[in-house]
Design a protein around this motif. Structure first.
Motif, PDB file in Angstrom:
ATOM      1  N   ILE A 141       0.885  -1.201  -0.049  1.00 38.40           N
ATOM      2  CA  ILE A 141      -0.166  -0.008   0.066  1.00 38.40           C
ATOM      3  C   ILE A 141       0.890   1.338  -0.010  1.00 38.40           C
ATOM      4  N   LEU A 142       0.279   2.311  -0.678  1.00 44.76           N
ATOM      5  CA  LEU A 142       1.199   3.523  -0.815  1.00 44.76           C
ATOM      6  C   LEU A 142       0.382   4.631  -0.027  1.00 44.76           C
ATOM      7  N   VAL A 143       1.107   5.384   0.535  1.00 40.64           N
ATOM      8  CA  VAL A 143       0.498   6.543   1.155  1.00 40.64           C
ATOM      9  C   VAL A 143       1.029   7.783   0.751  1.00 40.64           C
ATOM     10  N   THR A 144       0.185   8.775   0.417  1.00 39.99           N
ATOM     11  CA  THR A 144       0.461   9.969  -0.062  1.00 39.99           C
ATOM     12  C   THR A 144       0.483  10.939   1.158  1.00 39.99           C
ATOM     13  N   GLU A 145       0.923  11.997   0.818  1.00 43.75           N
ATOM     14  CA  GLU A 145       0.856  13.257   1.636  1.00 43.75           C
ATOM     15  C   GLU A 145      -0.297  13.727   1.842  1.00 43.75           C
ATOM     16  N   PRO A 146      -0.983  14.515   2.954  1.00 47.38           N
ATOM     17  CA  PRO A 146      -2.136  14.801   3.354  1.00 47.38           C
ATOM     18  C   PRO A 146      -2.622  16.042   2.183  1.00 47.38           C
ATOM     19  N   LEU A 147      -4.028  15.651   1.998  1.00 44.88           N
ATOM     20  CA  LEU A 147      -4.582  16.459   0.802  1.00 44.88           C
ATOM     21  C   LEU A 147      -6.085  16.895   1.260  1.00 44.88           C
ATOM     22  N   PRO A 148      -6.511  17.987   0.462  1.00 43.25           N
ATOM     23  CA  PRO A 148      -8.107  17.966   0.692  1.00 43.25           C
ATOM     24  C   PRO A 148      -8.869  16.895   0.275  1.00 43.25           C
ATOM     25  N   ARG A 149     -10.100  16.780   0.355  1.00 45.48           N
ATOM     26  CA  ARG A 149     -10.821  15.796  -0.177  1.00 45.48           C
ATOM     27  C   ARG A 149     -11.104  15.696  -1.635  1.00 45.48           C
ATOM     28  N   VAL A 150     -10.172  14.660  -2.095  1.00 45.94           N
ATOM     29  CA  VAL A 150      -9.877  14.702  -3.523  1.00 45.94           C
ATOM     30  C   VAL A 150     -10.467  13.500  -4.004  1.00 45.94           C
ATOM     31  N   THR A 168      -4.838  11.859   3.741  1.00 46.50           N
ATOM     32  CA  THR A 168      -3.854  11.107   3.000  1.00 46.50           C
ATOM     33  C   THR A 168      -4.790  10.112   1.928  1.00 46.50           C
ATOM     34  N   VAL A 169      -4.168   9.817   0.797  1.00 44.39           N
ATOM     35  CA  VAL A 169      -4.656   8.917  -0.191  1.00 44.39           C
ATOM     36  C   VAL A 169      -3.974   7.667  -0.112  1.00 44.39           C
ATOM     37  N   LEU A 170      -4.627   6.572   0.049  1.00 38.14           N
ATOM     38  CA  LEU A 170      -4.069   5.291   0.100  1.00 38.14           C
ATOM     39  C   LEU A 170      -4.249   4.548  -1.365  1.00 38.14           C
ATOM     40  N   ILE A 171      -3.123   3.995  -1.896  1.00 38.43           N
ATOM     41  CA  ILE A 171      -3.049   3.249  -3.157  1.00 38.43           C
ATOM     42  C   ILE A 171      -2.654   2.027  -3.111  1.00 38.43           C
TER      43      ILE A 171
END
Length: 402
Positions: free
Chosen positions: A245-254, A288-291
């Motif tokens: 699983i990849l984790v991005t930087e915190p983002l708005p609700r995208v 964060t967004v999980l991939i």
């Protein structure tokens, strides 16, 4: 998130009566078994060799899905569990387990895949799933940042998410409030048996808890459940299936829903031991967004595979182009407890009377945990289970080999 220290758990005195049920494993499956067994009035002890939720439970997204299930026993289990998760949300509080009814969106990249997806949703609706076929323009309304290169999709309002370690901890906290004992740092080294060969408890490596006697022993050891079953002389083919699983930087609700391509369903059901990837993207409450998701049978090898991470990232950008400008904070591997027929093992083992399995849920363990614990509690209290256990019985593997 609350931190649970080992010294908070109470060890029974020498005069304490033995438990009715000994649960091996304090991941979400073991926690759900303890929760429902104590709710049914049974005395429960839980032993865990590591930390609460420290195995597969700590290395997943916490999904509660019906969208990725074909019709059949697993979907029936998922629908029951979806209802029970909502009851847990109401009993423990949505904030306690971070329950989020986000819904799911499945995306088809071609007309042929869209047609196949419509056939799947038709079968799912007949089985009780809320599945709405959507056109490309409707996908854009559901997910404004989604690529426009889509041929159609489906919306699943029943899909949800919890924070998995938090959920396991709070299920165990409620079980403890009902009298359960929870022991971490305790490794099972063998099984106790009576003169007829029935399982009557376990031996451990703990100086303070060298043995635990119980009427029933529940194998909820996740990816190690196969090894534990071998130790009991009742093997079940539960093996680890690695994924990243990849984790991005915190983002708005995208990203508003759990979003994945239709190929994900096929990869979940695949028997291929080699690498398979099909993109899954979802946002979290933290921003964060999980991939995900990759699947590969390589034993317990935790080596970071950069080509796999790059492939997942490329697929995610193909689904959500804005991600090309987003930084990745980290990645982590996890091991899913895999069975060859992709069904969990739930129920008593006639080869070792007194042993009950609750394992082999692969990547669906969070979602299926409440139904598993509920069915185990029904079994151990002599009630008719809400679902037939035959599809999940441990002896099915021996019957298939015969």
């Amino acid at each position: 998130m609350t931190c649970y220290r080992h010294d908070r758990y109470e060890f029974p005195t020498r005069h304490s009566p033995p438990p009715d049920v000994l649960v091996i494993g304090a991941g979400v499956i073991g926690a759900a078994c303890a929760y429902y067994c104590t709710s049914a009035g049974l005395r429960v002890t839980v032993v865990e060799r590591g930390a609460i939720g420290g195995g597969t439970t700590s290395a997943c997204e916490g999904n509660i899905l019906v969208s990725d299930k074909e019709t059949g026993p697993e979907l029936d289990l998922a629908l029951l569990s979806s209802r029970l998760w909502r009851e847990i949300r109401d009993n423990l509080g949505a904030a306690a387990v971070e329950y989020h009814a986000k819904g799911g969106v499945v995306v088809a990249g071609s007309d042929a895949i869209a047609a196949g997806l419509r056939q799947l949703t038709e079968r799912q609706r007949a089985a009780g799933v809320e599945a709405v076929d959507v056109r490309p323009d409707e996908l854009a309304e559901l997910e404004p940042n989604l690529t426009r290169e889509v041929a159609g999709g489906a919306h699943y309002p029943q899909d949800a998410q919890v924070q998995p370690v938090l959920a396991a901890a709070h299920l165990l906290r409620r079980a403890r409030a009902r009298g359960a004992a929870v022991h971490t740092g305790v490794n099972v080294t063998g099984f106790l048996r009576d003169r007829h060969g029935a399982v009557t408890g376990v031996r451990t490596d703990s100086a303070t808890l060298p043995a635990v006697h119980a009427r029933w022993v529940v194998n909820a050891a996740g990816t190690w459940a196969g090894q534990l079953a071998d130790l009991a002389g009742a093997p079940v083919p539960v093996l680890p299936r690695k994924g990243f699983i990849l984790v991005t930087e915190p983002l708005p609700r995208v990203v508003r829903h759990k979003v994945y391509t239709a190929e994900y369903v096929a990869n979940v059901a695949s028997d291929d031991a080699g690498l398979e990837t099909s993109v899954v993207v979802e946002g979290t409450r933290a921003g964060t967004v999980l991939i995900g998701a990759s699947r590969e049978r390589v034993g317990f090898d935790r080596t970071v595979a950069l080509p796999v991470l790059r492939k997942l990232a490329d697929q995610a950008v193909g689904l959500f182009p804005f991600l090309s400008d987003v930084a990745l904070l980290r990645s982590y591997p996890g091991f899913r407890p895999y069975c060859p027929d992709h069904l969990p093992v739930i129920g008593p083992d006639p080869r070792a009377p007194g042993l009950v399995h609750a394992c082999g849920h692969e990547g669906a363990g969070i979602g299926l945990a409440p139904a598993t614990g509920h069915l185990v509690a029904q079994l151990l209290t002599g009630r008719a289970p809400d679902l037939p256990l035959t599809p999940f019985c441990p002896q099915r593997f021996a019957e298939a080999a015969a």
